[in-house]
Design an enzyme around this catalytic site. Structure first.
Site, PDB file in Angstrom:
ATOM      1  N   VAL A  39       0.842  -1.305  -0.243  1.00  0.00           N
ATOM      2  CA  VAL A  39       0.004   0.203   0.060  1.00  0.00           C
ATOM      3  C   VAL A  39       0.779   1.253   0.010  1.00  0.00           C
ATOM      4  O   VAL A  39       0.254   2.344  -0.236  1.00  0.00           O
ATOM      5  CB  VAL A  39      -0.743   0.111   1.089  1.00  0.00           C
ATOM      6  CG1 VAL A  39      -1.841  -1.241   1.244  1.00  0.00           C
ATOM      7  CG2 VAL A  39      -0.092   0.066   2.584  1.00  0.00           C
ATOM      8  N   ASN A  66      -7.381  -2.477   5.450  1.00  0.00           N
ATOM      9  CA  ASN A  66      -7.032  -2.872   6.415  1.00  0.00           C
ATOM     10  C   ASN A  66      -5.301  -2.808   7.019  1.00  0.00           C
ATOM     11  O   ASN A  66      -5.067  -3.322   8.005  1.00  0.00           O
ATOM     12  CB  ASN A  66      -7.588  -4.208   6.718  1.00  0.00           C
ATOM     13  CG  ASN A  66      -7.374  -4.851   8.047  1.00  0.00           C
ATOM     14  OD1 ASN A  66      -7.844  -4.038   9.145  1.00  0.00           O
ATOM     15  ND2 ASN A  66      -7.067  -6.089   8.349  1.00  0.00           N
ATOM     16  N   SER A 119      -9.783   3.624  14.176  1.00  0.00           N
ATOM     17  CA  SER A 119      -9.346   3.103  15.389  1.00  0.00           C
ATOM     18  C   SER A 119      -9.698   4.047  16.576  1.00  0.00           C
ATOM     19  O   SER A 119      -9.934   5.194  16.231  1.00  0.00           O
ATOM     20  CB  SER A 119      -7.731   2.948  15.521  1.00  0.00           C
ATOM     21  OG  SER A 119      -7.487   2.742  16.927  1.00  0.00           O
ATOM     22  N   TYR A 132       0.566   6.955  15.072  1.00  0.00           N
ATOM     23  CA  TYR A 132      -0.805   5.924  14.827  1.00  0.00           C
ATOM     24  C   TYR A 132      -1.919   6.807  15.100  1.00  0.00           C
ATOM     25  O   TYR A 132      -2.900   6.613  14.284  1.00  0.00           O
ATOM     26  CB  TYR A 132      -0.423   4.748  15.669  1.00  0.00           C
ATOM     27  CG  TYR A 132      -1.415   3.877  15.610  1.00  0.00           C
ATOM     28  CD1 TYR A 132      -1.342   2.918  14.542  1.00  0.00           C
ATOM     29  CD2 TYR A 132      -2.756   3.660  16.333  1.00  0.00           C
ATOM     30  CE1 TYR A 132      -2.377   1.853  14.256  1.00  0.00           C
ATOM     31  CE2 TYR A 132      -3.688   2.705  16.163  1.00  0.00           C
ATOM     32  CZ  TYR A 132      -3.430   1.836  15.142  1.00  0.00           C
ATOM     33  OH  TYR A 132      -4.520   0.911  14.844  1.00  0.00           O
ATOM     34  N   ALA A 133      -2.196   7.395  16.264  1.00  0.00           N
ATOM     35  CA  ALA A 133      -3.380   7.896  16.703  1.00  0.00           C
ATOM     36  C   ALA A 133      -3.914   8.971  15.339  1.00  0.00           C
ATOM     37  O   ALA A 133      -4.923   9.285  14.978  1.00  0.00           O
ATOM     38  CB  ALA A 133      -3.293   8.483  17.741  1.00  0.00           C
ATOM     39  N   ALA A 134      -2.734   9.773  15.402  1.00  0.00           N
ATOM     40  CA  ALA A 134      -2.962  11.016  14.162  1.00  0.00           C
ATOM     41  C   ALA A 134      -3.334  10.407  12.626  1.00  0.00           C
ATOM     42  O   ALA A 134      -4.227  10.736  12.149  1.00  0.00           O
ATOM     43  CB  ALA A 134      -1.600  11.797  14.018  1.00  0.00           C
ATOM     44  N   SER A 135      -2.733   9.152  12.295  1.00  0.00           N
ATOM     45  CA  SER A 135      -3.243   8.618  11.333  1.00  0.00           C
ATOM     46  C   SER A 135      -4.727   8.151  11.207  1.00  0.00           C
ATOM     47  O   SER A 135      -5.189   8.199  10.197  1.00  0.00           O
ATOM     48  CB  SER A 135      -2.265   7.416  10.890  1.00  0.00           C
ATOM     49  OG  SER A 135      -2.328   6.409  11.603  1.00  0.00           O
ATOM     50  N   LYS A 136      -4.979   7.481  12.398  1.00  0.00           N
ATOM     51  CA  LYS A 136      -6.410   7.000  12.504  1.00  0.00           C
ATOM     52  C   LYS A 136      -7.245   8.148  12.599  1.00  0.00           C
ATOM     53  O   LYS A 136      -8.476   8.002  12.167  1.00  0.00           O
ATOM     54  CB  LYS A 136      -6.346   6.155  13.563  1.00  0.00           C
ATOM     55  CG  LYS A 136      -5.591   4.712  13.368  1.00  0.00           C
ATOM     56  CD  LYS A 136      -6.028   3.960  12.126  1.00  0.00           C
ATOM     57  CE  LYS A 136      -5.355   2.743  11.920  1.00  0.00           C
ATOM     58  NZ  LYS A 136      -5.754   1.712  10.902  1.00  0.00           N
TER      59      LYS A 136
END
Length: 228
Positions: A39, A66, A119, A132-136
């Site tokens: 991806v 996913n 998420s 991770y949190a920013a991307s989600k």
């Protein structure tokens, strides 16, 4: 998805792993096509969708976004290359797959359903997973924007925001002392089981969710009701 009657296309970087899963599905009477896809590469994503069309004669009418990964650490200590790796996989990768999935459906003149995996970490705050949190969080908002833009073409775009389920990304963490403390903050006092994602997934994928677009379904045992 296969048990519900779908012909499944499995896409990831490691083709040998996909072939194992495809063999499992076919052993149970289902149909599965393994396709190599990275991806983080535009050429790989576009090539995978072209391969699917050639093999099946039509595009995927359900696309589940996913792919995901994380890099832990305080944000001020994170290397920029690690930040970029997370964003490129979790956010830009979602955009790449949705882009080519949408174009394939539009070219075929048919509608479909795109399901992005967000998420609960993108809906609340936590520690040491800022990238991770920013991307989600971005995936959650991107889902709504995609839904608005693609609705006229009969393409629905929704998201699922899982709480904590054991995966290859987090199994060690969830088994740790800190993971046990987190489990106690979940309203249901336990982490999720994979089968508990089946209902929301099939709802968004099927005609049962035909009047849903731009929605994010939270599946977290009530975890987001308390501090993450």
């Amino acid at each position: 998805m296969a048990e519900a009657g779908a012909q499944v296309v499995l896409a990831a970087r490691r083709l040998e792993k996909l072939e194992e899963v495809a063999a499992e599905i076919e052993k149970k009477g289902g149909k599965a096509l393994p396709v190599a896809m990275d991806v983080t590469s535009e050429d790989s994503v576009s090539g995978a969708f072209a391969e699917v069309k050639e093999a099946l004669g039509h595009p995927c009418d359900i696309v589940v976004n996913n792919s995901g990964m994380s890099r832990e650490g305080w944000y001020w200590e994170m290397e920029e290359k690690d930040w970029n790796t997370v964003i490129d996989t979790n956010l830009t990768g979602v955009w790449r797959v949705a882009k080519h999935g949408t174009k394939a459906l539009m070219d075929a003149g048919q509608g479909g359903s795109i399901i992005n995996i967000a998420s609960i970490t993108g809906l609340g705050t936590s520690q040491m997973i800022s990238a991770y949190a920013a991307s989600k969080a971005a995936v959650d908002h991107l889902t709504r924007n995609m839904a608005v833009e693609s609705a006229r073409y009969g393409i629905r775009v929704n998201a699922i925001a899982p709480g904590y389920f054991k995966t290859a990304i987090n199994d060690e963490f969830l088994d740790s002392e800190y993971g046990e403390k987190m489990r106690k903050r979940v309203v249901m006092r336990r982490f999720g089981e994979y089968k508990e994602l089946t209902g929301p997934l099939l709802l968004l994928a099927s005609d049962e969710g035909s009047y849903m677009t731009g929605a994010t379904l939270v599946v977290d045992g009530g975890h987001s009701l308390s501090p993450l």
